[in-house]
Design a protein around this motif. Sequence first.
Motif, PDB file in Angstrom:
ATOM      1  N   PHE A 212       0.838  -1.203   0.000  1.00  0.00           N
ATOM      2  CA  PHE A 212       0.000   0.000   0.000  1.00  0.00           C
ATOM      3  C   PHE A 212       0.868   1.246   0.000  1.00  0.00           C
ATOM      4  CE2 PHE A 212      -3.262   2.900   0.856  1.00  0.00           C
ATOM      5  CZ  PHE A 212      -2.850   3.709   1.895  1.00  0.00           C
ATOM      6  N   SER A 213       1.937   1.195   0.801  1.00  0.00           N
ATOM      7  CA  SER A 213       2.843   2.341   0.854  1.00  0.00           C
ATOM      8  C   SER A 213       3.450   2.597  -0.522  1.00  0.00           C
ATOM      9  CB  SER A 213       3.926   2.072   1.910  1.00  0.00           C
ATOM     10  OG  SER A 213       4.792   3.151   2.014  1.00  0.00           O
ATOM     11  N   LEU A 214       3.830   1.501  -1.191  1.00  0.00           N
ATOM     12  CA  LEU A 214       4.412   1.622  -2.524  1.00  0.00           C
ATOM     13  C   LEU A 214       3.412   2.227  -3.493  1.00  0.00           C
ATOM     14  CD1 LEU A 214       6.881   0.869  -4.201  1.00  0.00           C
ATOM     15  CD2 LEU A 214       5.791  -1.286  -4.710  1.00  0.00           C
ATOM     16  N   GLN A 215       2.165   1.727  -3.400  1.00  0.00           N
ATOM     17  CA  GLN A 215       1.093   2.245  -4.256  1.00  0.00           C
ATOM     18  C   GLN A 215       0.926   3.746  -4.054  1.00  0.00           C
ATOM     19  OE1 GLN A 215      -2.890   0.786  -3.416  1.00  0.00           O
ATOM     20  NE2 GLN A 215      -2.353  -0.953  -4.694  1.00  0.00           N
ATOM     21  N   SER A 216       0.887   4.151  -2.784  1.00  0.00           N
ATOM     22  CA  SER A 216       0.694   5.572  -2.505  1.00  0.00           C
ATOM     23  C   SER A 216       1.889   6.365  -3.017  1.00  0.00           C
ATOM     24  CB  SER A 216       0.516   5.799  -1.013  1.00  0.00           C
ATOM     25  OG  SER A 216      -0.461   4.929  -0.509  1.00  0.00           O
ATOM     26  N   ALA A 217       3.100   5.780  -2.950  1.00  0.00           N
ATOM     27  CA  ALA A 217       4.271   6.494  -3.458  1.00  0.00           C
ATOM     28  C   ALA A 217       4.137   6.723  -4.958  1.00  0.00           C
ATOM     29  CB  ALA A 217       5.537   5.693  -3.138  1.00  0.00           C
ATOM     30  N   ILE A 218       3.654   5.690  -5.672  1.00  0.00           N
ATOM     31  CA  ILE A 218       3.471   5.848  -7.116  1.00  0.00           C
ATOM     32  C   ILE A 218       2.455   6.949  -7.390  1.00  0.00           C
ATOM     33  CG2 ILE A 218       2.696   4.699  -9.213  1.00  0.00           C
ATOM     34  CD1 ILE A 218       3.657   2.108  -8.062  1.00  0.00           C
ATOM     35  N   ILE A 219       1.385   6.967  -6.597  1.00  0.00           N
ATOM     36  CA  ILE A 219       0.367   7.997  -6.808  1.00  0.00           C
ATOM     37  C   ILE A 219       0.921   9.378  -6.488  1.00  0.00           C
ATOM     38  CG2 ILE A 219      -1.864   8.811  -5.999  1.00  0.00           C
ATOM     39  CD1 ILE A 219      -2.763   6.009  -5.770  1.00  0.00           C
ATOM     40  N   THR A 220       1.763   9.460  -5.448  1.00  0.00           N
ATOM     41  CA  THR A 220       2.391  10.751  -5.132  1.00  0.00           C
ATOM     42  C   THR A 220       3.209  11.242  -6.315  1.00  0.00           C
ATOM     43  OG1 THR A 220       2.684   9.893  -2.923  1.00  0.00           O
ATOM     44  CG2 THR A 220       3.748  11.967  -3.421  1.00  0.00           C
ATOM     45  N   ALA A 221       4.008  10.320  -6.882  1.00  0.00           N
ATOM     46  CA  ALA A 221       4.814  10.717  -8.038  1.00  0.00           C
ATOM     47  C   ALA A 221       3.916  11.204  -9.164  1.00  0.00           C
ATOM     48  CB  ALA A 221       5.669   9.528  -8.490  1.00  0.00           C
ATOM     49  N   GLU A 222       2.784  10.525  -9.337  1.00  0.00           N
ATOM     50  CA  GLU A 222       1.832  10.932 -10.370  1.00  0.00           C
ATOM     51  C   GLU A 222       1.325  12.338 -10.102  1.00  0.00           C
ATOM     52  OE1 GLU A 222       0.697   9.891 -13.035  1.00  0.00           O
ATOM     53  OE2 GLU A 222      -1.334  10.652 -13.304  1.00  0.00           O
ATOM     54  N   VAL A 223       1.011  12.631  -8.804  1.00  0.00           N
ATOM     55  CA  VAL A 223       0.518  13.970  -8.457  1.00  0.00           C
ATOM     56  C   VAL A 223       1.567  15.023  -8.798  1.00  0.00           C
ATOM     57  CG1 VAL A 223      -0.144  15.453  -6.551  1.00  0.00           C
ATOM     58  CG2 VAL A 223      -1.011  13.149  -6.651  1.00  0.00           C
ATOM     59  N   PHE A 224       2.827  14.742  -8.419  1.00  0.00           N
ATOM     60  CA  PHE A 224       3.874  15.730  -8.690  1.00  0.00           C
ATOM     61  C   PHE A 224       4.095  15.897 -10.188  1.00  0.00           C
ATOM     62  CE2 PHE A 224       4.927  17.146  -4.721  1.00  0.00           C
ATOM     63  CZ  PHE A 224       5.218  16.144  -3.819  1.00  0.00           C
ATOM     64  N   ALA A 225       4.062  14.744 -10.912  1.00  0.00           N
ATOM     65  CA  ALA A 225       4.244  14.848 -12.363  1.00  0.00           C
ATOM     66  C   ALA A 225       3.160  15.706 -12.977  1.00  0.00           C
ATOM     67  CB  ALA A 225       4.236  13.447 -12.974  1.00  0.00           C
ATOM     68  N   MET A 226       1.944  15.528 -12.476  1.00  0.00           N
ATOM     69  CA  MET A 226       0.852  16.327 -13.005  1.00  0.00           C
ATOM     70  C   MET A 226       1.031  17.788 -12.649  1.00  0.00           C
ATOM     71  SD  MET A 226      -2.964  15.036 -12.966  1.00  0.00           S
ATOM     72  CE  MET A 226      -2.844  13.944 -14.336  1.00  0.00           C
ATOM     73  N   GLY A 227       1.543  18.043 -11.444  1.00  0.00           N
ATOM     74  CA  GLY A 227       1.794  19.425 -11.054  1.00  0.00           C
ATOM     75  C   GLY A 227       2.799  20.078 -11.969  1.00  0.00           C
ATOM     76  N   VAL A 228       3.833  19.322 -12.348  1.00  0.00           N
ATOM     77  CA  VAL A 228       4.853  19.879 -13.242  1.00  0.00           C
ATOM     78  C   VAL A 228       4.251  20.148 -14.607  1.00  0.00           C
ATOM     79  CG1 VAL A 228       6.921  19.262 -14.526  1.00  0.00           C
ATOM     80  CG2 VAL A 228       6.836  18.866 -12.081  1.00  0.00           C
ATOM     81  N   ARG A 229       3.419  19.185 -15.073  1.00  0.00           N
ATOM     82  CA  ARG A 229       2.920  19.340 -16.436  1.00  0.00           C
ATOM     83  C   ARG A 229       1.859  20.414 -16.539  1.00  0.00           C
ATOM     84  NH1 ARG A 229      -0.041  14.528 -19.476  1.00  0.00           N
ATOM     85  NH2 ARG A 229      -1.802  15.453 -18.387  1.00  0.00           N
ATOM     86  N   GLU A 230       0.951  20.468 -15.563  1.00  0.00           N
ATOM     87  CA  GLU A 230      -0.142  21.435 -15.656  1.00  0.00           C
ATOM     88  C   GLU A 230       0.180  22.739 -14.956  1.00  0.00           C
ATOM     89  OE1 GLU A 230      -3.033  20.687 -17.199  1.00  0.00           O
ATOM     90  OE2 GLU A 230      -2.252  18.740 -17.754  1.00  0.00           O
ATOM     91  N   LYS A 231       1.329  22.810 -14.292  1.00  0.00           N
ATOM     92  CA  LYS A 231       1.755  24.006 -13.585  1.00  0.00           C
ATOM     93  C   LYS A 231       0.713  24.431 -12.559  1.00  0.00           C
ATOM     94  CE  LYS A 231       4.526  25.486 -17.492  1.00  0.00           C
ATOM     95  NZ  LYS A 231       4.428  24.144 -18.023  1.00  0.00           N
ATOM     96  N   LEU A 232       0.317  23.454 -11.720  1.00  0.00           N
ATOM     97  CA  LEU A 232      -0.642  23.746 -10.662  1.00  0.00           C
ATOM     98  C   LEU A 232       0.090  23.738  -9.333  1.00  0.00           C
ATOM     99  CD1 LEU A 232      -3.568  21.386 -11.641  1.00  0.00           C
ATOM    100  CD2 LEU A 232      -3.651  23.847 -11.654  1.00  0.00           C
ATOM    101  N   ALA A 233       0.015  24.832  -8.618  1.00  0.00           N
ATOM    102  CA  ALA A 233       0.692  24.877  -7.319  1.00  0.00           C
ATOM    103  C   ALA A 233      -0.012  23.989  -6.311  1.00  0.00           C
ATOM    104  CB  ALA A 233       0.735  26.324  -6.818  1.00  0.00           C
ATOM    105  N   ALA A 234      -1.342  23.916  -6.406  1.00  0.00           N
ATOM    106  CA  ALA A 234      -2.089  23.118  -5.428  1.00  0.00           C
ATOM    107  C   ALA A 234      -1.662  21.667  -5.470  1.00  0.00           C
ATOM    108  CB  ALA A 234      -3.580  23.235  -5.697  1.00  0.00           C
ATOM    109  N   ALA A 235      -1.226  21.218  -6.676  1.00  0.00           N
ATOM    110  CA  ALA A 235      -0.845  19.811  -6.803  1.00  0.00           C
ATOM    111  C   ALA A 235       0.323  19.479  -5.886  1.00  0.00           C
ATOM    112  CB  ALA A 235      -0.483  19.497  -8.246  1.00  0.00           C
ATOM    113  N   TYR A 236       1.261  20.419  -5.718  1.00  0.00           N
ATOM    114  CA  TYR A 236       2.406  20.130  -4.861  1.00  0.00           C
ATOM    115  C   TYR A 236       1.968  19.950  -3.420  1.00  0.00           C
ATOM    116  CZ  TYR A 236       5.205  21.448  -8.845  1.00  0.00           C
ATOM    117  OH  TYR A 236       5.756  21.516 -10.096  1.00  0.00           O
ATOM    118  N   VAL A 237       1.015  20.802  -2.991  1.00  0.00           N
ATOM    119  CA  VAL A 237       0.518  20.670  -1.618  1.00  0.00           C
ATOM    120  C   VAL A 237      -0.132  19.316  -1.419  1.00  0.00           C
ATOM    121  CG1 VAL A 237      -1.028  21.657   0.094  1.00  0.00           C
ATOM    122  CG2 VAL A 237       0.170  23.151  -1.491  1.00  0.00           C
ATOM    123  N   VAL A 238      -1.010  18.974  -2.378  1.00  0.00           N
ATOM    124  CA  VAL A 238      -1.715  17.690  -2.266  1.00  0.00           C
ATOM    125  C   VAL A 238      -0.713  16.541  -2.296  1.00  0.00           C
ATOM    126  CG1 VAL A 238      -3.353  16.172  -3.391  1.00  0.00           C
ATOM    127  CG2 VAL A 238      -3.819  18.596  -3.252  1.00  0.00           C
ATOM    128  N   GLY A 239       0.280  16.660  -3.198  1.00  0.00           N
ATOM    129  CA  GLY A 239       1.283  15.594  -3.274  1.00  0.00           C
ATOM    130  C   GLY A 239       2.035  15.435  -1.970  1.00  0.00           C
TER     131      GLY A 239
END
Lengths: 313, 484, 220
Positions: free
Chosen positions: C39-66
């Motif tokens: 589960f921890s690994l799964q959440s880590a993958i999702i975190t990386a996904e959140v950050f990747a999305m933050g980089v691509r869409e340039k959303l500051a909120a994404a970093y907080v959520v990540g």
Amino acid sequence: MTTAINVLQALLLILGAPLVTGIVGKIKAAIQRRQGASIWRPYAEIAKLFRKEDLVPPSASWVFRFAPKVLFATAVCAVAFVPVLQPSALLGSRGDFFFLVYLLALGRFFLSLGALDGGSAFGGMGASRDALISTLAEAPFLLGLVAVSIMSAHADIPGIVMWTLQRNVFDISAVHILAFTSLAMVVLAETGRMPVDNPTTHLELTMIHEGMVLEYSGPSLALVEWASAIKLHAMLALLISLFGPWGMASTVSVWGIAAALLLYLAKLTALMILLALVESVVAKLRMYLVPDFLGVASAVSALAVIFTTLVKR
Amino acid sequence: MILLLPLIFALLGAVLVLGFRDRRAATRAALTIGAFEVASLGALVWQVHRQGPQQFGRYLRADGLSSFFLMNIAFIFALVLVYASGYLRHIPEGRFSSPRWFYALVFLFLFTMVSVCLSANLGLLWIMMEGTTLASALLVGFYNTEGAVEAGWKYLIVCTVGIAFALFGTIVLYLAAVQAGMNPAAALDWVALMDAVPGLGFDPHLVKLAFVFVIVGYGTKIGFVPMHSWLPDAHAEAPTPISALLSAVLLNCAMYAVMRYDAIVSRATGPAFPHTLLLIFGLLSMVVAGLLILVQRNLKRLLAYSSVEHMGIIAIGLGLGGPLGLFGALLHTFNHSVAKSLLFFSAGNVRHNFGTLRMDSIGGMSRTLPQTSAALVVGSLAIVGLPPFGLFISEFAILSEAFGQARFLVVGLFLVMLSVVFGGFAYHLLRLLGGEPAGVPSSPKLIPSEYAVMGIAALCLLVFGARIPHLFGVFLQEAIAVMR
Amino acid sequence: MGLVAIATAKFLGSFSVFLFLTVLLMVVARRISTSVLLFSLQSAIITAEVFAMGVREKLAAAYVVGALVLLIKVIAIPYAFFRLVDRLKSPRDVKASTTPTQSVFIAGAMIYLSYAAVHSFGQTVHVPEDALAAAVALILTGSFLMVSRKKALMQMLGLLVLENGIFLAALITTFGMPLVIEIGIFFDILVGLLLMGIFTFRIRDTFDHLDVSKLRRLRG
């Protein structure tokens, strides 16, 4: 020229096999914070065994004497199918991976027969256990290879390798991940490694492969040990060539081959470290749990085949 | 500002009452703060009536519909609090089992429920609905017996899963709104959605998918069959005041959430789809719960299944729509909560006197516990929908609507199940009240608080059966207006 | 910066495969601690996904959520689970009601189902198919874990996986909801887990075991 490289590949796999076993043992010793035997020890073992006398139980028939030779012969033949340095092999034709799987099965079959023929209790026990394992391991082995074959639309191993070479490293596909998982589990089962079998055990109750070869001595034992090492090396090389072949020489040149060799050694080292880690961390499965382990491998490989319909090429 | 008062009082109550270690002092503190709470709720309702919808910031809003439900909450909470002050003399002291923890958790529970009714934002609505589950879980498991712990665990798990599905539904609706071109910051605001839906083209598939998940998710909290498995356990094993709060108030809050979504989805895709779903769940709940009532052996479980059945009736009313259907459904939420509270109060008294709720080990109650029996009879007559009690009016309205829409299958099932439930209650009551007295009651007389509370509830039922008070009728009409 | 962009693009394209792998491994895991690690690994993958999305869409909120996901789901919750397993002193076995082989096949069927579901809704929503299928598969896996695992802790874990799937679905389709709502949802999950933890202690104290399939006193 290609043929010469292919012969070189085969010789590399055959002659380098004991070294692979030695290095894996050394890494395991390092993990367990021991000195461990030298990595060249298996060579010395085989040489020593060739000088010794071949003892045969009085009740044994020709099968007992014949089995190690068949095992060695099939292992050497299997080597001829695996591309190492370039995307071609000595023997490669359509549907060759079926032949590979059943070639290895033939060797195991004869080993079991020989163990039964030897007449000892350990031989019989090891043979019966091994029969179960090899039966269950056959399905995931084939299905994993079939899945990769369907993805690449080639039916021969060199063809699959050539297709994989053209793909991007980062475009990981679900089929490959699943096939790799199931084939890795099969490698552990086929080569008698933890968690399926303990290659260093001396306790009779935990022996599968060791039990089958207990009666052999001298040159026969040397052939059996060498054949097991060749099987391990060949299967690791197969995993590398099917799932991570980038770096193989596409044109025949000295520098290309040298670079390919170095890259292959690097990947092989990585796999050996992984294998040693897995062997050190995981406890040996009790016998009634091995079918579960191989059942999971079968299910994963079946999924890999099903996924070939879902995933875009 | 007036919107914040009920919330502040509830939170304040939760925190302050923890400071009173003495049982009596805690009770007095709770009653005082409870009085302020009820008063502030009343003031808010009056303000909305006088000046129209009140808004505070971006997330809190009270309109006709919310004030109707808040009125309901205030009334039942007042009754329950007074009853609890007397009931707590039965609860043994223990860690986390003392009165101050009880009151603190009840105030927290009230805070979440009031927040649900005051949410302007669907996301906040979800957060507070989940909050109600969390706040009441410890209350359900309050007695720490085997049954209570099991009921509390099931309640927590099943409701959290259900609410997770409701979250998915909320997300899908948000997605539909954003895709249709709404500003993401406003895409979860109920008023903004109601305004935007007729104009912008919301994808009908997404909206329908959202409603399916929402009705399954919040329907778990309402107790629709087949998501009702937690309800009989939780309502039976909880302390009686909590059972009353759960049955009478929490189920209504969950229905409120579904009504908000129903309003949006009806505007987006037409009322056919959401109303059909409501009818299906309503009929299913009525039928299954009605049949299960016949085989119950525990008094509170019987009442819990009756709650499921009545939620089904309310859903049928909402699903039929039309002026009478909506009228009947909203009126029924109120009537049912009053009747169910009365019944649970009587059941609590039975439990205290006989130590058990198993109906086959109690008999001849009419002779041993005359006052409680009277309350039980009044409550049962009311709950099966007989005149002159209030539930008759609301059920009659729903039936009339069904007749008017020529939905004869609905009418048929409705009447059949009402008869079945009547038979079930009659059978159980006769066995409880008649026959040879079994068991010796420990305190057959009702204490004044219980007397007052049950009397008020019975009176209310009678009054509403005769004629709905004018002011109440006005509030009801305002609530209906919001839904259109 | 170019390398980061390429890396995020590649990651966004292929991360769902690893999620499928965690799904498969989770259904065959035999110890609670293994499941928690997955589960921890799964959440880590999702975190990386959140950050990747933050980089691509340039959303500051994404970093907080990540950062929230990282802190809560990758570190805090698994740690709490391990502490809970230690303090409960109950057998670490997962007590599955299906054999590993059956579980893998069921997991495969669920993955297939999620692809089928995404296919039928894929025309309306313009998102990468693999990612949404991974989210639906997580939801189905969470439900499956809750139903087939008889230990109370595993039911909690199933709930967490379910919530992971819903969060991922929200992330992919709408780039996340308003920040306040996301924080509120996290808070709810945390308090919910806290309460469930309290209840597991109570179950253990009252019943002397943590097998929820034996909690069948209340029936009918």
